[in-house]
Scaffold this active site. Structure first.
Site, PDB file in Angstrom:
ATOM      1  N   GLU A 154     -13.195 -81.785  64.448  1.00 51.20           N
ATOM      2  CA  GLU A 154     -13.726 -80.438  64.209  1.00 51.20           C
ATOM      3  C   GLU A 154     -14.641 -80.331  62.985  1.00 51.20           C
ATOM      4  O   GLU A 154     -14.436 -79.469  62.119  1.00 51.20           O
ATOM      5  CB  GLU A 154     -12.564 -79.435  64.116  1.00 51.20           C
ATOM      6  CG  GLU A 154     -11.664 -79.513  65.343  1.00 51.20           C
ATOM      7  CD  GLU A 154     -10.530 -78.492  65.349  1.00 51.20           C
ATOM      8  OE1 GLU A 154     -10.296 -77.854  64.309  1.00 51.20           O
ATOM      9  OE2 GLU A 154      -9.885 -78.341  66.398  1.00 51.20           O
ATOM     10  N   GLU A 172      -8.354 -82.150  75.099  1.00 51.94           N
ATOM     11  CA  GLU A 172      -7.277 -81.184  74.798  1.00 51.94           C
ATOM     12  C   GLU A 172      -7.241 -80.031  75.800  1.00 51.94           C
ATOM     13  O   GLU A 172      -7.044 -78.870  75.433  1.00 51.94           O
ATOM     14  CB  GLU A 172      -7.444 -80.649  73.361  1.00 51.94           C
ATOM     15  CG  GLU A 172      -7.469 -81.748  72.324  1.00 51.94           C
ATOM     16  CD  GLU A 172      -7.416 -81.263  70.878  1.00 51.94           C
ATOM     17  OE1 GLU A 172      -7.103 -80.081  70.644  1.00 51.94           O
ATOM     18  OE2 GLU A 172      -7.695 -82.082  69.982  1.00 51.94           O
TER      19      GLU A 172
HETATM   20  C1  XIL Z   1      -2.247 -78.441  66.865  1.00 52.44           C
HETATM   21  C2  XIL Z   1      -0.815 -78.699  67.326  1.00 52.44           C
HETATM   22  O1  XIL Z   1      -0.710 -78.450  68.700  1.00 52.44           O
HETATM   23  C3  XIL Z   1       0.114 -77.817  66.562  1.00 52.44           C
HETATM   24  O2  XIL Z   1       1.444 -78.108  66.896  1.00 52.44           O
HETATM   25  C4  XIL Z   1      -0.128 -78.022  65.077  1.00 52.44           C
HETATM   26  O3  XIL Z   1       0.618 -77.178  64.340  1.00 52.44           O
HETATM   27  C5  XIL Z   1      -1.559 -77.755  64.716  1.00 52.44           C
HETATM   28  O4  XIL Z   1      -2.375 -78.593  65.486  1.00 52.44           O
HETATM   29  N1  XIL Z   1      -7.164 -78.967  67.988  1.00 52.44           N
HETATM   30  C6  XIL Z   1      -6.661 -80.198  67.646  1.00 52.44           C
HETATM   31  C7  XIL Z   1      -5.212 -80.420  67.617  1.00 52.44           C
HETATM   32  O5  XIL Z   1      -7.439 -81.162  67.490  1.00 52.44           O
HETATM   33  O6  XIL Z   1      -4.816 -81.388  66.692  1.00 52.44           O
HETATM   34  C8  XIL Z   1      -4.467 -79.125  67.356  1.00 52.44           C
HETATM   35  O7  XIL Z   1      -3.082 -79.379  67.473  1.00 52.44           O
HETATM   36  C9  XIL Z   1      -4.932 -78.063  68.313  1.00 52.44           C
HETATM   37  C10 XIL Z   1      -6.382 -77.786  68.132  1.00 52.44           C
END
Ligand code: XIL
Length: 379
Positions: free
Chosen positions: A162, A277
């Site tokens: 990100e 994701e």
């Molecule tokens: C999120 C997890 O799902 C949560 O449990 C944690 O608290 C925060 O991170 N984008 C990403 C992931 O790249 O690492 C994130 O995961 C969700 C958004």
């Protein structure tokens, strides 16, 4: 990879999980109606996997069996993030990720290295230290802790997560602690360091908000492509891109052409693409569950039909497998949108944006993924 018939589950003894080795076997190797997403994806020349948490795998038999049945790839949801690994400086806590790696190895699954540099997973001590000292060594140490330890067992690393943010800088880079301490070159530097430690792995940048035909995402796509071009021309060791694919029924429109052209531009840079994701945030929680599931599946179909038309897209991982453990929550804002619809203590249940429902049953979204893999196999 023929992972299915021989699967057995195993966790390292260090965690002290008292789990019987028998009865863990998934209904693996099943054919026809029982084919798994792992198998369907493999038949299409791609792969399917999911974000997981090792503590849930250890604690929840149904969940573990579903993971074993459906996934060829696992992404640690948080176990590998810097704040999880090194909450205390110089004392890496690697037991959970060791357990995840053993579980994956015992079941012939692969693991995505997620994620090294992310503004939301910097340990408190590191944030201050990096800004004050402008000293890269804590990053090098963390990389070396995790990359060297798991080395070749991890074929893909999300090295930077990100990095894009609109509305602040001309180059579109997020003003995170890494940028503030080291300038825009931190991304190339991180990739170089990762390459030294993992010479054969695919090194990736993972980004969200690239999906819809709305101004902010139009900007994000543009800025992301510019970043990729800059890294390419600087000779940075970047191999692939993660498109997160957090879909959202409140957003839109989705333009197959715009999204397809974007993926093509990434492919033109010689980069592979993983949808990393996938999940779907719902909007209208009043509809009956069947209707909600239909809307979610429809969104996924539209999206994956574009993604899988692109040969550079090599795999798909969803951000969770079952609604039982979705990271997407129904928020107070969601409830407030429909005053008086639910009585006290009542509600629409959980967000239904993952392939299996909270009872581990396959939903229309599951079928949409399965069908999308089948419709457009890699040649
Ligand atoms: C999120 C997890 O799902 C949560 O449990 C944690 O608290 C925060 O991170 N984008 C990403 C992931 O790249 O690492 C994130 O995961 C969700 C958004």
């Amino acid at each position: 990879m023929s992972h299915e018939p021989t699967r057995r589950a195993c966790l390292s003894a260090t965690a002290g999980f008292l789990l019987a080795a028998t009865g863990w076997g998934a209904k693996a190797g099943a054919q026809g109606a029982d084919a798994s997403l792992a198998r369907v994806a493999a038949e299409a020349g791609r792969y399917y996997g999911s974000a997981v948490r090792i503590d849930r795998i250890a604690a929840d038999d149904q969940y573990r069996e579903a993971i074993l049945r459906e996934c060829a790839y696992l992404t640690p949801e948080s176990e590998m993030k810097w704040d999880a690994v090194e909450r205390i400086r110089g004392e890496p806590a690697l037991a959970p990720i060791d357990d995840l790696m053993s579980f994956a190895r015992a079941n012939e699954m692969k693991v995505r290295g997620h994620t090294l540099l992310w503004h939301r997973s910097v340990p408190d001590w590191a944030g201050d230290f990096l800004l004050e000292r402008k000293d890269w060594s804590p990053i090098r140490n963390y990389f070396s802790d995790v990359i060297s330890r798991y080395g070749d067992a991890i074929e893909q690393w999300d090295v930077v997560n990100e990095p894009i943010d609109t509305g602040h800088r001309m180059d579109g880079l997020r003003e995170n602690v890494f940028l503030r301490a080291f300038g825009p070159d931190y991304i190339r530097r991180a990739l170089e360091d990762a390459r030294m430690l993992a010479p054969r792995a695919s090194l990736m940048i993972n980004e969200y908000g690239l999906d819809y035909d709305i101004p902010v995402e139009q900007d994000r796509r543009y800025l992301f492509l510019k970043l990729l071009e800059r890294l390419r021309s600087a000779g940075a060791p970047l191999d692939a891109v993660g498109v997160q694919g957090h879909l959202d029924l409140a957003k839109g429109p989705f333009s197959p052409k715009v999204f397809g052209d974007f993926l093509q531009e990434i492919a033109n840079l010689g980069l592979e693409i993983i949808i990393t994701e996938l999940d779907v945030k719902e909007y209208d929680y009043r509809a009956p569950p069947e209707e909600r599931d239909r809307r979610v599946a429809e969104e996924v179909k539209r999206y994956l039909d574009v993604a899988f038309a692109q040969p550079a897209v090599k795999g798909l991982t969803s951000w969770g497998l079952s609604d039982r453990y979705s990271w997407l929550e129904i928020t107070a804002e969601d409830y407030a949108r429909y005053p008086g619809v639910w009585k006290q203590g009542d509600g629409p249940g959980v967000n239904r944006g993952l392939p299996l429902d909270a009872s581990m049953r396959r939903k229309p979204m599951y079928r949409a993924i399965e069908a999308a893999f089948r419709r457009q196999p890699l040649g």
